[in-house]
Design a protein around this motif. Structure first.
Motif, mmCIF file in Angstrom:
data_model
loop_
_atom_site.group_PDB
_atom_site.id
_atom_site.type_symbol
_atom_site.label_atom_id
_atom_site.label_comp_id
_atom_site.label_asym_id
_atom_site.label_seq_id
_atom_site.Cartn_x
_atom_site.Cartn_y
_atom_site.Cartn_z
ATOM 1 N N GLU A 67 0.864 -1.483 -0.018
ATOM 2 C CA GLU A 67 -0.120 0.134 0.112
ATOM 3 C C GLU A 67 1.034 1.255 -0.068
ATOM 4 O O GLU A 67 0.519 2.289 -0.480
ATOM 5 N N LEU A 68 1.833 1.196 1.097
ATOM 6 C CA LEU A 68 2.579 2.628 0.855
ATOM 7 C C LEU A 68 3.584 2.422 -0.508
ATOM 8 O O LEU A 68 3.586 3.883 -0.428
ATOM 9 N N ILE A 69 4.274 1.886 -0.942
ATOM 10 C CA ILE A 69 4.444 2.057 -2.422
ATOM 11 C C ILE A 69 3.727 2.255 -3.153
ATOM 12 O O ILE A 69 4.073 3.185 -4.311
ATOM 13 N N ARG A 70 2.396 2.058 -3.655
ATOM 14 C CA ARG A 70 1.507 2.213 -4.234
ATOM 15 C C ARG A 70 1.222 3.793 -3.839
ATOM 16 O O ARG A 70 1.396 4.310 -4.558
ATOM 17 N N ASN A 71 0.785 4.342 -2.837
ATOM 18 C CA ASN A 71 0.479 5.447 -1.656
ATOM 19 C C ASN A 71 1.580 6.362 -2.433
ATOM 20 O O ASN A 71 1.788 7.483 -2.616
ATOM 21 N N THR A 85 7.723 5.438 -10.141
ATOM 22 C CA THR A 85 9.208 5.487 -9.654
ATOM 23 C C THR A 85 10.259 4.731 -9.697
ATOM 24 O O THR A 85 9.532 3.563 -10.527
ATOM 25 N N TYR A 86 10.701 4.611 -8.764
ATOM 26 C CA TYR A 86 12.266 2.908 -9.101
ATOM 27 C C TYR A 86 11.422 2.722 -8.039
ATOM 28 O O TYR A 86 11.720 3.826 -7.245
ATOM 29 N N VAL A 87 11.478 1.146 -7.575
ATOM 30 C CA VAL A 87 11.934 0.599 -5.878
ATOM 31 C C VAL A 87 12.679 -0.643 -5.484
ATOM 32 O O VAL A 87 13.170 -0.758 -6.714
ATOM 33 N N MET A 88 13.331 -0.126 -4.829
ATOM 34 C CA MET A 88 14.708 -0.880 -4.389
ATOM 35 C C MET A 88 14.899 -1.253 -3.260
ATOM 36 O O MET A 88 14.318 -0.219 -1.875
ATOM 37 N N GLN A 89 15.781 -2.334 -2.868
ATOM 38 C CA GLN A 89 16.017 -2.387 -1.185
ATOM 39 C C GLN A 89 17.107 -3.828 -2.063
ATOM 40 O O GLN A 89 16.993 -4.660 -2.710
ATOM 41 N N VAL A 99 16.665 -3.910 7.310
ATOM 42 C CA VAL A 99 15.571 -3.069 5.697
ATOM 43 C C VAL A 99 15.206 -2.118 5.715
ATOM 44 O O VAL A 99 14.945 -1.943 6.588
ATOM 45 N N HIS A 100 15.334 -1.391 3.805
ATOM 46 C CA HIS A 100 14.190 -0.566 4.042
ATOM 47 C C HIS A 100 14.238 -0.119 2.466
ATOM 48 O O HIS A 100 15.467 -0.354 1.613
ATOM 49 N N PHE A 101 13.590 0.261 2.114
ATOM 50 C CA PHE A 101 13.089 0.461 -0.095
ATOM 51 C C PHE A 101 12.951 1.771 -0.097
ATOM 52 O O PHE A 101 12.522 2.373 0.712
ATOM 53 N N HIS A 102 13.880 1.844 -1.078
ATOM 54 C CA HIS A 102 13.627 3.322 -1.742
ATOM 55 C C HIS A 102 12.670 3.336 -2.680
ATOM 56 O O HIS A 102 12.175 1.945 -3.575
ATOM 57 N N VAL A 103 11.798 4.395 -2.949
ATOM 58 C CA VAL A 103 10.952 4.950 -4.104
ATOM 59 C C VAL A 103 11.652 6.017 -4.261
ATOM 60 O O VAL A 103 11.269 7.464 -3.635
ATOM 61 N N VAL A 104 11.614 6.192 -5.272
ATOM 62 C CA VAL A 104 12.721 7.197 -6.534
ATOM 63 C C VAL A 104 11.555 7.694 -7.403
ATOM 64 O O VAL A 104 11.495 6.808 -8.194
ATOM 65 N N PRO A 105 11.209 9.215 -7.751
ATOM 66 C CA PRO A 105 11.033 9.207 -8.949
ATOM 67 C C PRO A 105 12.098 9.741 -10.730
ATOM 68 O O PRO A 105 12.699 9.732 -10.241
ATOM 69 N N ARG A 106 11.386 9.279 -11.463
ATOM 70 C CA ARG A 106 12.901 8.752 -12.550
ATOM 71 C C ARG A 106 11.275 9.629 -13.221
ATOM 72 O O ARG A 106 10.211 9.527 -13.594
ATOM 73 N N MET A 107 12.273 11.057 -13.602
ATOM 74 C CA MET A 107 11.550 11.714 -14.255
ATOM 75 C C MET A 107 11.987 11.517 -16.157
ATOM 76 O O MET A 107 12.392 11.135 -16.801
#
Length: 147
Positions: A67-71, A85-89, A99-107
């Motif tokens: 849910e968090l990744i989507r929102n 967005t890119y999602v990486m761990q 553990v932590h997840f990066h959610v990064v805007p891909r312009m």
């Protein structure tokens, strides 16, 4: 072993973390802005429990992560105009094995050398680091929308 991520969670618990490092706490997760990035909107999702591997997530934590990744991705798309967005761990940094997840805007205009894993060139860029003010302003907008 010390964990920089757990120390940051303790700062959030104590109320001493800056706004950008305490955007939202939601069902076992903290949503924060990366502190050493030159890319505004580099968001990190952090489980509150100290775990070292994704398979250690509970079913509830995994559902909330989805849910968090989507929102967060939807917010970033609207806020930054990114195309995705890119999602990486990885959780390989010696100071942040938690553990932590990066959610990064891909312009859209992202140079080819920064696409995919090249996006990490925007981390550890102290001389070009996004200001605390800019990160906090984004954090407040995110908190208002997702909180």
């Amino acid at each position: 072993m010390s964990c920089g991520t757990c120390e940051r969670i303790r700062q959030r618990d104590a109320g001493t973390a800056p706004v950008w490092d305490s955007i939202l706490r939601s069902d076992g997760w903290d949503v924060v802005h990366a502190y050493d990035t030159s890319l505004l909107g580099w968001i990190v999702l952090v489980p509150l429990r100290h775990i070292l591997s994704v398979d250690e997530l509970t079913s509830d934590e995994a559902r909330k992560l989805g849910e968090l990744i989507r929102n967060v991705s939807a917010f970033l798309k609207e806020e930054t105009g990114c195309v995705k967005t890119y999602v990486m761990q990885y959780a390989e940094h010696p100071d942040h094995p938690h553990v932590h997840f990066h959610v990064v805007p891909r312009m859209a205009e992202l140079p080819d050398q920064h696409k995919g894993p090249g996006i990490f060139s925007y981390l550890s860029a102290e001389d070009k680091r996004v200001s605390d003010t800019a990160m906090s302003e984004l954090a407040l907008r995110m908190r208002a929308r997702l909180g």
